[in-house]
Design an enzyme around this catalytic site. Structure first.
Site, PDB file in Angstrom:
ATOM      1  N   LEU A 268      -0.299  10.188  -5.119  1.00 29.16           N
ATOM      2  CA  LEU A 268      -1.604   9.684  -5.539  1.00 29.16           C
ATOM      3  C   LEU A 268      -1.528   8.165  -5.588  1.00 29.16           C
ATOM      4  CD1 LEU A 268      -2.619  12.032  -8.516  1.00 29.16           C
ATOM      5  CD2 LEU A 268      -3.625  11.980  -6.232  1.00 29.16           C
ATOM      6  N   ASP A 269      -2.554   7.474  -5.088  1.00 23.25           N
ATOM      7  CA  ASP A 269      -2.604   6.023  -5.185  1.00 23.25           C
ATOM      8  C   ASP A 269      -2.608   5.607  -6.655  1.00 23.25           C
ATOM      9  OD1 ASP A 269      -2.694   5.749  -2.440  1.00 23.25           O
ATOM     10  OD2 ASP A 269      -4.883   5.606  -2.344  1.00 23.25           O
ATOM     11  N   PRO A 270      -2.135   4.404  -6.974  1.00 21.74           N
ATOM     12  CA  PRO A 270      -2.067   3.966  -8.375  1.00 21.74           C
ATOM     13  C   PRO A 270      -3.384   4.072  -9.139  1.00 21.74           C
ATOM     14  CG  PRO A 270      -0.794   2.487  -7.006  1.00 21.74           C
ATOM     15  CD  PRO A 270      -1.500   3.436  -6.062  1.00 21.74           C
TER      16      PRO A 270
END
Length: 330
Positions: free
Chosen positions: A41-43
């Site tokens: 998951l992206d930050p």
């Protein structure tokens, strides 16, 4: 070190954390190195991050390959360099007053099915040995080959919100998609199909590997549970890692063959099979009888004995009608 832990954790990833940050933190909390996540998951993205612990890390490839469900928000009217709300604005196209919800819904429906998607420059996809975001940070844009992905559903879940002063339209959506889908790129491509620039302004993963957002637990809470000696109460069985695969229940004879890694011929089988749950929701799956495995539409299946996952089988790449063990777990 605690090397006896085994199972799947449903971690709620908070904004600002990378997926690796979560893994590193859990290694400290659980005192074990055998930990991995089931899909980056992206930050800035929140939500379900499946975590494999102990022997279940052998199943990470199936966790990563599983379909995912996301809920988020699209903003039409300007695009950003990262395709999400974190990037600098690169193009502005004020939305005209005549854009309707029915036009948006129709455009979304055209993305359902098997489609081609070009990965964004700000991504970890490698081209010529370098990650795309490394090129992007150096100010370079390079050609990227399109990849096939599958969108099972893509629907608007809120009325459109007009900001007429700034010429922006915002609405919420829900998407069920395959591994490798960049949802922010989906948002950009949707806006482009309507004739405007756009970006993904919010995103949360709500389901993966049979794990749901309502049951996801923050790291701080997991640490509390670990300290209270009740970690086993939140560890899911390894079978959650293969929730996307059809389930075949073995007879005793077949189990004895599977445990030593023997191949199976389709014509040898008469078994109870459960279909993988398309909603990525852990429910009792429909059962039916197969006279042979040729009716399975997937390349792999999960083999169970006495309700426990014992192996994952795959179609033999060279021998028609033969299934070989991809992973034996007993």
């Amino acid at each position: 070190m605690n090397e006896n832990l085994n199972g799947i954790l449903n971690v709620y990833k908070e904004a600002g954390w990378t997926s690796f940050d979560v893994v590193a933190k859990l290694r400290g909390i659980l005192k074990t190195k055998k930990i991995g996540h089931g899909g980056t998951l992206d930050p800035s993205v929140t939500g379900v991050l499946p975590i494999a612990v102990g022997k279940s890390t052998r199943l990470l490839e199936y966790m990563e390959a599983a379909g995912k469900i996301y809920e988020g928000q699209v903003t039409i009217g300007f695009s950003t360099e990262t395709e999400d709300a974190d990037g600098a604005i690169v193009n502005q196209t004020p939305v005209k007053n005549n854009l309707t919800e029915s036009e948006i819904d129709s455009a979304m429906s055209h993305f359902v099915g098997k489609i081609k998607q070009i990965p964004p420059m700000y991504s970890a996809v490698k081209i010529n040995g370098k990650k795309l975001y490394e090129y992007a940070r150096a100010g370079q844009t390079i050609e990227r080959p399109a990849r096939e992905i599958t969108i099972k559903s893509f629907v608007r879940t809120s009325p459109i919100d007009w900001n007429k002063e700034e010429g922006l339209v915002t609405f919420s959506f829900k998407v069920e998609c395959s591994k490798g889908t960049y949802v922010r790129t989906l948002a950009v491509d949707l806006a482009d199909s309507l004739g405007y620039a756009g970006h993904m302004s919010k995103l949360q993963r709500t389901a993966s590997n049979g794990l749901l957002i309502k049951d996801a637990i923050k790291l701080s809470k997991i640490e509390e549970i670990k300290e209270s000696g009740k970690l086993s109460t939140i560890l899911y069985p390894a079978e959650y890692a293969v929730s996307d695969l059809p389930r075949v229940n073995l007879t005793t004879v077949q189990f004895d063959m599977a445990r030593v890694g023997k191949k199976f011929a389709q014509s040898d089988w008469t078994n109870e099979v459960e279909t993988a749950d398309s909603s990525v929701n852990k429910t009792k799956q429909q059962e039916y009888l197969l006279t042979d495995l040729s009716l399975l539409t997937t390349e792999k299946f999960a083999a169970f004995y006495n309700d426990k996952l014992v192996a994952v089988y795959m179609k033999h790449p060279e021998k028609e009608g033969i299934w070989k063990p991809n992973k034996v777990l007993v």
